[in-house]
Enzyme design. Structure first.
Site, PDB file in Angstrom:
ATOM      1  N   SER A 148       0.798  -1.231   0.000  1.00 48.87           N
ATOM      2  CA  SER A 148       0.000   0.000   0.000  1.00 48.87           C
ATOM      3  C   SER A 148       0.826   1.274   0.000  1.00 48.87           C
ATOM      4  CB  SER A 148      -0.950   0.004   1.201  1.00 48.87           C
ATOM      5  OG  SER A 148      -1.924  -1.015   1.050  1.00 48.87           O
ATOM      6  N   HIS A 174     -15.207  -0.515   3.354  1.00 54.02           N
ATOM      7  CA  HIS A 174     -15.001   0.796   3.956  1.00 54.02           C
ATOM      8  C   HIS A 174     -16.158   1.759   3.687  1.00 54.02           C
ATOM      9  CE1 HIS A 174     -10.729  -0.586   3.876  1.00 54.02           C
ATOM     10  NE2 HIS A 174     -10.614   0.192   4.943  1.00 54.02           N
ATOM     11  N   CYS A 223      -7.793   1.900   1.721  1.00 58.59           N
ATOM     12  CA  CYS A 223      -8.847   1.131   1.056  1.00 58.59           C
ATOM     13  C   CYS A 223      -8.352   0.621  -0.306  1.00 58.59           C
ATOM     14  CB  CYS A 223     -10.094   1.995   0.871  1.00 58.59           C
ATOM     15  SG  CYS A 223     -11.375   1.202  -0.119  1.00 58.59           S
TER      16      CYS A 223
END
Length: 638
Positions: A327, A370, A383
């Site tokens: 991420s 989310h 997310c």
């Protein structure tokens, strides 16, 4: 015809004069010869006695002092120490085995060193001296010198050897030197004679290798007279060599030592980068090794222990290893989408916990979803579905181009060994390397730093630096050579829209300072020191793995950040191999290293959240004790 008495008298007179002249000449010649013989036999008796013993003049090289290496504050991290060794010239020794047998009665000879020396004698010219005993004591040298007549071809010598006073702290950066090998010589079409000096040390890896010519210096020479049995009778003249250049690095040894201590037993790496000049303030891989063992000739047992360790202490993880960025790559996807004009900062995407792409379902890390996410909240809570959606809109070509602009997919010009370029894939790459077309699922995986994308910890620090500054900051490891500073690498504008950069920075700030941010527990609360960051978790296996799984199956943990948020001065990247989650394993390390760099030492406890201060205080005390113990151990070995 008879001569008159007068003619006879004149003839006799001429003969007498000629006889006198000839006799005088002979007498003068005999006198000169006698004087010359006296000069040679009396005045030059010693010299001709040496010549009579078949003496010869040898020219021997004098190795120069190798240049030293310093940290940014002038602390020595690689220097030279005097050592004593014993060499043997095969052609002067006559019976090598007999000479070695007599030598072994005076000096304890290591069997491995002796075998190595004998092998070296067979492959080198007979007039080259070969080291048979290294790092011997002054007492050993004295015994050999006293018994020199019984040891033809043997010479006690004084030289210098490399030493690394901080041991494992800079091993992956500075590297180490070792005796010249056949492999080293094969790199030269015509090897310099200097490399033929017994046990001459040459850089093998790291800065020692990259700056070998500058550090090596230029050899001196001496003319010596040796007799028929190889004993040095006298030194005729000497010309000292020119010492190698001194090199100063950008790394701060205090910060580097702290990073090493903070990483502890983890298999991990940390890069700390100055944003003004691109200086690498710390670049550490753990675990590490003692380079002094390689200088002296590492034992098979010690090398096997390093080689077989699954934490890979010999690997320079900061520049050599490439990992899926997870991420931490999401800022690249976000900037690519904004620059391409396919998303606005307030545009939202619904995250139900997964996304259907063709016949495949791509999950979010949060299986319950989310809900509605915009750019800032998607970065804040990491997310996945939001970035899957961006990948479908922007495409891999734009994502790859942005990654390269931010320093990914590039082998940065750094004076360390095996600097990787990582991998910033696109359609052409897959077709060329894999022989198949790019599919939309590849873009979805790439959008969150998985799939084919690979980055090094160094590249992640560069990416963070460029996001923080909007400039093409490039890493610099060498600060100066012989006092002449190298050009700084602060870079120029990378040409990205400042508003887009500002939006991404806001998202990274929320990661560490918003209660719902993935790194909120690792926030800094000291005023003027708050950081912006991003956590990452990179899958090792193509399935979900729990943290109680075998170590080698767990996910890699990553964290990148820059600080202070309002006026950034440093960027940091952390990778903990098989550490699990980036928020739990990597972010706390990133926070502690950031504060250490900003404060120039242990930060005050009020820089940390109240609930963590007791834990941090205990940690600081423990690390201080460990550092003191390391310093004491180094001093005891010095």
């Amino acid at each position: 015809m008879r001569r008159t008495p007068r003619e006879t008298a004149e003839s006799a007179l001429r003969i007498s004069r000629r006889g006198l002249i000839l006799g005088g000449t002979q007498l003068a010649f005999a006198g000169v010869l006698a004087l010359r013989m006296r000069h040679m036999q009396v005045d030059q008796a010693d010299e001709f006695r040496l010549l009579a013993e078949e003496n010869r003049i040898n020219i021997r090289l004098i190795p120069p002092a190798r240049g030293r290496i310093f940290d940014r504050n002038g602390l020595v991290i690689a220097e030279n120490e005097p050592t004593y060794r014993i060499t043997l010239v095969r052609e002067d020794a006559d019976d090598v085995d007999a000479v070695i047998a007599r030598l072994s009665m005076l000096v304890e000879l290591d069997e491995d060193d002796l075998n190595r020396a004998q092998a070296e004698m067979k492959r080198t010219a007979p007039f080259f001296p070969v080291t048979v005993a290294d790092r011997v004591s002054w007492e050993d040298i004295s015994r050999v010198a006293v018994n020199a007549p019984a040891l033809p071809g043997v010479t006690p010598e004084e030289g210098y050897s490399r030493v690394y006073p901080m041991r494992d702290t800079f091993a992956h950066v500075v590297g180490y030197v070792g005796p010249v090998s056949d492999r080293d010589l094969s790199r030269f079409e015509d090897p310099p004679p200097l490399l033929r000096i017994p046990r001459f040390q040459i850089g093998k890896v790291g800065v020692e290798s990259k700056f070998e010519e500058e550090l090596r210096g230029n050899a001196g020479a001496k003319r010596v007279e040796v007799n028929a049995v190889g004993r040095v009778m006298r030194e005729l003249d000497r010309r000292e060599g020119e010492a190698g250049a001194d090199i100063q690095l950008t790394v701060d040894s205090g910060l580097q030592e702290y990073v090493k201590a903070r990483l502890g037993e983890e298999s991990a790496s940390v890069v700390v980068m100055d944003l003004e000049k691109g200086d690498l303030l710390a670049i550490a891989s753990a675990p590490s090794y003692d380079p002094n063992k390689f200088v002296r000739g590492i034992s098979v047992a010690d090398y096997s222990e390093l080689r077989d360790n699954n934490h890979r202490p010999l690997a320079s993880k900061t520049v050599q290893d490439a990992y899926p960025p997870g991420s931490t790559f999401k800022m690249v996807t976000a900037l690519a989408a904004m620059e391409a004009g396919v998303v606005g900062t307030e545009d939202t995407v619904w995250c139900p916990g997964h996304m259907e792409v063709g016949s495949r379902r791509f999950h979010c890390w949060k299986r319950s979803g989310h809900g509605h996410m915009n750019l800032e909240t998607a970065l804040r809570e990491s997310c996945d579905v939001y970035f899957y959606d961006l990948a479908l809109k922007v495409g891999i070509e734009n994502i790859a181009a942005m990654g390269r602009k931010l320093g990914l997919g590039e082998a940065h010009d750094l004076e360390m060994s095996a600097v990787t370029a990582g991998l910033m894939p696109d359609k052409a790459w897959k077709l060329r390397e894999r022989g198949s077309a790019w599919v939309i699922g590849d873009s979805v995986n790439a959008s969150i730093g998985q799939g084919f994308v690979l980055t090094s910890p160094l590249q992640l620090a560069v990416m963070s630096a460029r996001i923080a500054t909007g400039r093409s900051v490039t890493p610099r490891l060498v600060k100066s050579i012989n006092g002449i500073e190298t050009p700084h690498r602060g870079g120029t504008s990378i040409g990205l829209n400042e508003n887009h950069l500002r939006q991404v920075r806001r998202g990274m700030y929320a990661v560490t300072n918003d209660r719902r941010g993935t790194a909120y527990r690792s926030r800094i609360i000291g005023e003027g020191y708050r950081m912006a960051g991003k956590t990452g978790t990179a899958q090792v296996l193509n399935r979900i793995v729990k943290n109680d799984a075998p170590w080698e199956e767990r996910d890699h943990a990553l964290f990148v950040n820059y600080a202070p948020y309002e006026n950034p001065t440093i960027a940091v990247s952390v990778v903990v191999e098989h550490g699990g989650g980036g928020s739990t394993a990597a972010a706390p390390i990133g926070r502690d290293v950031t504060l250490q760099a900003l404060y120039g030492g242990d930060p005050p406890l009020d820089a940390y959240p109240t609930g963590l201060r007791a834990e941090i205080e205990a940690q600081q005390e423990r690390l201080a004790r460990e550092r003191e113990a390391r310093i004491a151990e180094r001093n005891s070995r010095a």
